[in-house]
Write a protein that holds these residues in place. Sequence first.
Motif, PDB file in Angstrom:
ATOM      1  N   GLY A   1      52.931  18.212 -38.470  1.00  0.00           N
ATOM      2  CA  GLY A   1      51.508  17.871 -38.490  1.00  0.00           C
ATOM      3  C   GLY A   1      51.229  16.393 -38.326  1.00  0.00           C
ATOM      4  N   ALA A   2      52.279  15.575 -38.257  1.00  0.00           N
ATOM      5  CA  ALA A   2      52.073  14.130 -38.056  1.00  0.00           C
ATOM      6  C   ALA A   2      51.573  13.907 -36.635  1.00  0.00           C
ATOM      7  CB  ALA A   2      53.380  13.379 -38.274  1.00  0.00           C
ATOM      8  N   SER A   3      50.904  12.797 -36.443  1.00  0.00           N
ATOM      9  CA  SER A   3      50.410  12.494 -35.098  1.00  0.00           C
ATOM     10  C   SER A   3      51.599  12.401 -34.145  1.00  0.00           C
ATOM     11  CB  SER A   3      49.623  11.188 -35.093  1.00  0.00           C
ATOM     12  OG  SER A   3      50.447  10.122 -35.479  1.00  0.00           O
ATOM     13  N   GLU A   4      51.329  12.649 -32.881  1.00  0.00           N
ATOM     14  CA  GLU A   4      52.401  12.666 -31.885  1.00  0.00           C
ATOM     15  C   GLU A   4      53.110  11.316 -31.826  1.00  0.00           C
ATOM     16  OE1 GLU A   4      52.829  13.243 -27.120  1.00  0.00           O
ATOM     17  OE2 GLU A   4      51.291  14.413 -28.150  1.00  0.00           O
ATOM     18  N   ALA A   5      54.439  11.366 -31.915  1.00  0.00           N
ATOM     19  CA  ALA A   5      55.249  10.140 -31.877  1.00  0.00           C
ATOM     20  C   ALA A   5      55.222   9.565 -30.462  1.00  0.00           C
ATOM     21  CB  ALA A   5      56.674  10.449 -32.290  1.00  0.00           C
ATOM     22  N   PRO A   6      55.295   8.248 -30.348  1.00  0.00           N
ATOM     23  CA  PRO A   6      55.346   7.641 -29.017  1.00  0.00           C
ATOM     24  C   PRO A   6      56.605   8.080 -28.272  1.00  0.00           C
ATOM     25  CG  PRO A   6      55.198   5.947 -30.744  1.00  0.00           C
ATOM     26  CD  PRO A   6      55.363   7.269 -31.412  1.00  0.00           C
ATOM     27  N   ASP A   7      56.569   7.983 -26.973  1.00  0.00           N
ATOM     28  CA  ASP A   7      57.728   8.313 -26.153  1.00  0.00           C
ATOM     29  C   ASP A   7      58.867   7.358 -26.520  1.00  0.00           C
ATOM     30  OD1 ASP A   7      59.330   9.256 -23.989  1.00  0.00           O
ATOM     31  OD2 ASP A   7      58.650   7.553 -22.798  1.00  0.00           O
ATOM     32  N   PRO A   8      60.031   7.880 -26.953  1.00  0.00           N
ATOM     33  CA  PRO A   8      61.137   7.005 -27.364  1.00  0.00           C
ATOM     34  C   PRO A   8      61.585   6.039 -26.266  1.00  0.00           C
ATOM     35  CG  PRO A   8      61.571   9.255 -28.065  1.00  0.00           C
ATOM     36  CD  PRO A   8      60.349   9.302 -27.189  1.00  0.00           C
ATOM     37  N   ALA A   9      61.570   6.471 -25.008  1.00  0.00           N
ATOM     38  CA  ALA A   9      61.993   5.585 -23.911  1.00  0.00           C
ATOM     39  C   ALA A   9      61.029   4.411 -23.765  1.00  0.00           C
ATOM     40  CB  ALA A   9      62.080   6.372 -22.606  1.00  0.00           C
ATOM     41  N   ALA A  10      59.737   4.700 -23.805  1.00  0.00           N
ATOM     42  CA  ALA A  10      58.737   3.631 -23.673  1.00  0.00           C
ATOM     43  C   ALA A  10      58.787   2.691 -24.871  1.00  0.00           C
ATOM     44  CB  ALA A  10      57.338   4.235 -23.525  1.00  0.00           C
TER      45      ALA A  10
END
Length: 192
Positions: A146-155
């Motif tokens: 339910g946590a907000s979407e994590a940033p793209d690990p590569a970016a």
Amino acid sequence: MATRTGERKLQILHVLAQMLEDPKGERITTAALAKQLDVSEAALYRHFASKAQMFEGLIEFIEETVFGLANKIAAEEENGTKQAHAIVAMLLGFAEKNRGMTRVLIGDALVNEDVRLQARVNALHDRLESTLKQSLRVAATQAPAGASEAPDPAAQANVMLCYVIGRWSQFAKSGFKRKPTEMWDKQWPFLV
């Protein structure tokens, strides 16, 4: 005799790294290096086939040190975000303690040297980015449901590496006055 040769090689690399700490950042010649060591240029070439090989020795030292520390961090810290934090902090601290190596890491000391040296430093940067990406992938799997979407690990890993390289560059270009760790704790939240 082999131990002596190994010791002399380390001495040459140590003096080269010290010479790179000169804030003026002038190009280092083998003549200047030999003079600093109080040996002939021929004596340098008994240990290294070229100046490029000397720089490769410094790059190898950097690789062994930073990847050894990064692997230790990853092995000891389970939390991916804390891994990334510790790795970035280690990279900033490494530069602060090894000013001459910082000039190698940003390519400043490699201008007008063999192009393969810059290619090797670029490959080192790519490996650092991959290491950060792996920690951030671990962090993404640890995010609570339910946590907000994590940033793209590569970016995100790319932003972190760009930050590190920028801090290294600022440190070298300031004549080693602007420490890479300056404001680190206040800046970390912007990277995550």
